[in-house]
Motif scaffolding. Structure first.
Motif: not given
Ligand SMILES: Cc1ncc(COP(=O)(O)O)c(C=O)c1O
Length: 375
Positions: A191-197
């Motif tokens: 919700g704050v930092f991008p996550v790219d699994v």
């Protein structure tokens, strides 16, 4: 970012300098309205409120929203859960442990990411707790803790007390190199930092929506990398996890071959709708923009705390290790300090001897100044 117009979406700003998202985020206005609207409809219309495929539409839109938030390859890698703990337990209970295996965790983890692994002791699984050094979980310490019997590395995206942001890419690389699985408790960063699994291949990622995602309390999701599904036994079984769930007189339907097979029964439409609304709001501003704004605010706070000569707990020599959380030791009694702040309408958390401040993107420098003036 036009912060003043964003603030209109957050009624909480009318009453408080709300700097406590690491505890619980407030519901944005549009989320609260959507949830209230559906509650009203359910009251007026009973099951007709969700007729005509509305329930399935709400579900699939929420699933898509979570999937795209973390760039999952497919929405079928997402299972809805009650909370972070629920997701982690699906992983802990489902993996095929052998006596003598171990899980590498850390001493700074929130207990939600400890008990599910400790519970494996009765299966002969050891839990190894890495000691943080200067409030950082170093890749070297994690590497040292891993041996030939390590099956899983279980860490948080952001450490709840110190705000130290783990380097997911480095952890994923290490896990891959050592042949261990990687499970991430993402609630303090998502919700704050991008996550790219896809680019940062974690195997499992679990998060509740109640904090930085500013969604309902008691709702969340578990991401299960497609390749891991076959290894994860289905310890929770129920009618909604099967292919032919609508065939009520059949008891031999196969279970679905994706993450949705862990959804054993009915799901909460009001929460699904609320979670989707909140995710949409954040992605509408752009998670990169949210991250930039939160790092600017916490950077501003760190400068102010240092100018006052206060002891800062949060590691902050590099921006990449910072997050939305800043913890510091106030002058005088910490309980008293947090009460003084609350009396002034400044909402933070007191954790042991320190105060944890956790602003989101709609907070302002003026609110940080108000806090600094009182500590
Ligand atoms: C890192 C972390 N994980 C999990 C939780 C909460 O777990 P759950 O969503 O299961 O209530 C918290 C805070 O409450 C937390 O800080």
């Amino acid at each position: 970012m036009d912060v003043q117009s964003i603030r209109k979406e957050f009624p909480v700003t009318e009453r408080y300098a709300y700097l406590n998202h690491a505890s619980t985020g407030p519901l944005p206005r549009s989320t609260a309205e959507a949830m209230a609207g559906l509650i009203e409809k359910r009251s007026m219309l009973g099951n007709q409120a969700l007729a005509g495929g509305e329930d399935e539409r709400i579900k699939s839109e929420a699933r898509e929203a979570f999937a795209s938030l973390i760039n999952a390859r497919s929405a079928t890698e997402i299972a809805f859960t009650r909370n972070t703990s629920h997701g982690l337990n699906i992983v802990a209970a489902g993996l095929p442990w052998r006596e003598g295996d171990n899980v590498v965790c850390a001493e700074s983890e929130f207990p939600a990411n400890v008990y599910p692994w400790m519970n494996l002791k009765r299966k002969g699984v050891e839990v190894r707790m890495v000691k943080p050094v200067e409030n950082r979980i170093s890749i070297d310490s994690v590497t040292e803790a891993i041996d030939g019997r390590t099956r899983l590395l279980a860490l948080s995206f952001v450490e709840f007390a110190t705000g130290y942001r783990n380097n997911l890419a480095a952890l994923a690389e290490l896990a891959h190199e050592k042949g261990v699985l990687l499970s991430i408790d993402a609630i303090q960063g998502l919700g704050v930092f991008p996550v790219d699994v896809q680019n940062t291949p974690v195997d499992f990622l679990s998060a509740g929506t109640a904090k930085w995602l500013m969604g309902p309390i008691g709702f969340g999701f578990l991401y299960i990398r497609q390749e891991r599904l076959a290894e994860l036994d289905r310890v929770i079984s129920g009618w909604r996890g099967v292919v032919d769930w609508a065939d009520f007189f059949r008891y031999d339907s196969p279970f679905r071959d994706d993450a949705t097979r862990y959804e054993e029964g009915s799901l909460p439409p009001v929460f699904l709708l609320g979670a989707k609304k909140s995710v949409d709001l954040l992605t509408g501003y752009g998670i990169e923009n949210v991250a930039r704004r939160v790092l600017d605010l916490t950077g501003y706070l760190l400068e102010g705390l240092e100018a006052k000569g206060l002891e800062v707990i949060t590691p902050h020599s590099r921006e990449s290790e910072r997050s939305g959380i800043v913890s510091f030791v106030p002058k005088g009694d910490p309980v008293q300090a947090s009460e003084t702040l609350a009396e002034a309408g400044i909402i933070v958390s007191q954790r042991g001897r320190f105060i944890r401040v956790s602003p989101h993107f709609y907070n302002t420098e003026e609110e940080i100044d108000q806090l600094l003036a009182l500590v």
